[in-house]
Scaffold this motif. Structure first.
Motif: not given
Length: 519
Positions: A34-37, A143-144, A189-193, A195-199
């Motif tokens: 239902t959601e994808a990043t 936002a991130q 860019l913090d996408l750890r929430s 599950g993609l990591g920290f850039f």
């Protein structure tokens, strides 16, 4: 545009309305995920399915590039590729006469397209605030996304990315320690929430240069006046500089920049140059020293007068003349100079010196220049009493000095020989005097201008001679004492007689006065 079907698609709003009014228990469409990043330009697999008991017509409504990869009873798998921005594809299911929808939310993440720390000032004064500004274009999801300003590894500020372009700022108080420091801007860019990591991405560094230039003027050491044809050293110095090695010095005489040598110390500098007086730069000039550091400068100036002072000209009609000859002497100087002619001679008249003096006043200071010339006076030999004493009488074995020297120009050659045996006269120190030196000597002074002679008598008293001399001296002393005593007694008796005569005269005068008085 979706593929043709017995149930044409309705516009999006109509599809939502149909879903909203679907009766409970009707077949439902569903989607996974239902959601994808996704990263920018990435792809995702979407599974659309339906709970329809019959064969449902399934599809995916999206402007994205899609491709059906697989299908089964009431399910289909689609691949969405080259996803460049956020999107909300819609999975639909036509079951009988009803249509249901299932949306999927796709979020595209990307680091900023452009990130820059805005240029720093070329120089920053120590003790003043410096504002750093970071500018970021692009980057999602905002936002991130966070902007971080750094000095080396030290974090100065952290703030969310807001606006397009997004800007982050920080203010620091510049110090000496910031000289040469690197400042950068970093996007996180913090996408750890998810599950993609920290850039993160960092801008190119910018280096800061701080400086200190005192508010005092440089010290300028320079002459006030300079003569044409001479050169003088000029020194310009300053303390309290930081960094001293970055300072620049400008030394100039009027519009002419001087060739300068600069010596740097830890927090000071000293600049030296030679200024030359030439006929072209004769007159008043401004000597300037400017010290520049950063975007500031300090300067000092002095007035310098370049003057011309030719030496006076002294001329003699002849340089060498015979005694008694008339000589013309001339003393000349340039216009505007005061001149004076004076002369002086040696103790001997071998020559005479003439001096021509010129005076010039420059900037309240009186300067002098002289030219001196010697007039050589030629005359024949002279051997006077003052040059060579005629009689010498000395006791034997005593220490004496015999002086005998002839004068003349040119200097004559002197010979003194004893008349009896032609033995030379012992001129100089005699230590001690010997009886053998006694005798009569003939002294002769010779030069190209003539010859003069003089006799010198040297008498040496032996020991017996010394006793006779003592007796003679004592006898002479006694006689002299008797004469002095006799003179004394004679004068005393004479004074007594004069005194008695005066008293008698006074008594007679009183007696006559008494007789003359009437009764």
């Amino acid at each position: 545009i979706f593929p043709s079907s017995p149930f044409p698609l309705l516009p999006g709003l109509q599809l939502l309305c149909l879903r909203a009014f679907a009766l409970p228990g009707d077949a439902q469409a569903s989607v996974f995920p239902t959601e994808a990043t996704l990263p920018r330009g990435g792809s995702v697999l979407v599974n659309c399915s339906s709970t329809c008991e019959e064969e449902a017509f399934l599809g995916l409504e999206t402007p994205l590039t899609k491709e059906e990869l697989d299908r089964g009873h009431n399910w289909k798998v689609f691949e969405l590729s080259d996803v460049e921005e956020d999107s909300k594809p819609m999975c639909f299911s036509n079951c009988g006469s009803s249509q249901t929808l299932a949306p999927i939310s796709i979020t595209v993440y990307r680091l900023p397209e452009h990130m820059e720390l805005l240029p720093l000032p070329p120089w920053q004064p120590v003790g003043e605030n410096l504002t750093l500004k970071c500018q970021v274009k692009g980057g999602a999801p905002r936002a991130q996304l966070t902007l971080v300003l750094l000095r080396g590894k030290e974090e100065l500020s952290r703030q969310p990315a807001v606006g397009e372009p997004a800007e982050g700022t920080a203010t620091v108080l510049a110090g000496r320690g910031d000289y040469g420091a690197n400042f950068t801007c970093r996007a996180e860019l913090d996408l750890r929430s998810q599950g993609l990591g920290f850039f993160q991405n960092t801008s190119a560094p910018r280096q800061l240069r701080t400086f200190v230039l005192p508010m005092t003027s440089p010290q300028l050491e320079t002459p006030r006046i300079l003569e044409v044809g001479t050169s003088e050293k000029v020194v310009c110095s300053m303390d309290g500089l930081f960094p001293a090695s970055e300072a620049r010095v400008h030394l100039a005489l009027g519009d002419h920049r001087l060739n300068t040598t600069v010596t740097y110390n830890e927090d000071s500098l000293s600049a030296t140059a030679w200024v030359e007086g030439t006929a072209e730069n004769k007159g008043d000039h401004l000597l300037v020293c400017a010290i520049m550091l950063g975007n500031q400068s300090q300067e000092s100036w002095r007035n310098l007068i370049v003057y011309s002072f030719p030496a006076p000209n002294l001329t003699l009609s002849e340089q060498e003349v015979s005694e008694g000859t008339q000589v013309e002497v001339a003393c000349e100087a340039s216009v505007g100079l005061r001149v004076r002619l004076s002369n002086f001679s040696h103790h001997f008249i071998d020559g005479r010196h003439f001096s021509c003096s010129a005076a010039l006043e420059v900037a309240g200071q009186v300067l002098y220049k002289n030219q001196t010339k010697e007039l050589r006076v030629l005359y024949g030999p002279r051997l006077d009493e003052s040059d060579c004493l005629g009689n010498w009488t000395w006791p034997e074995e005593t220490n004496q000095n015999l002086s005998c020297q002839a004068r003349g120009n040119p200097l004559p050659w002197l010979t003194c020989l004893r008349e009896t045996d032609r033995a030379p006269l012992p001129i100089g120190d005699l230590r001690p005097v010997k009886k053998q030196y006694e005798g009569t000597y003939l002294c002769k002074a010779e030069s190209p201008r003539g010859t003069v002679t003089r006799k010198v008598f040297l008498t040496v008293l032996s020991e017996s001679g010394k006793n006779v001399l003592i007796i003679v001296l004592l006898t002479a002393g006694a006689i002299l004492g008797a004469v002095v005593l006799a003179i004394y007694l004679y004068n005393r008796q004479r004074k007594i007689k004069i005194y008695k005569l005066l008293k008698a005269q006074e008594a007679a005068a009183m007696k006559l006065k008494t007789q003359a008085t009437p009764p």
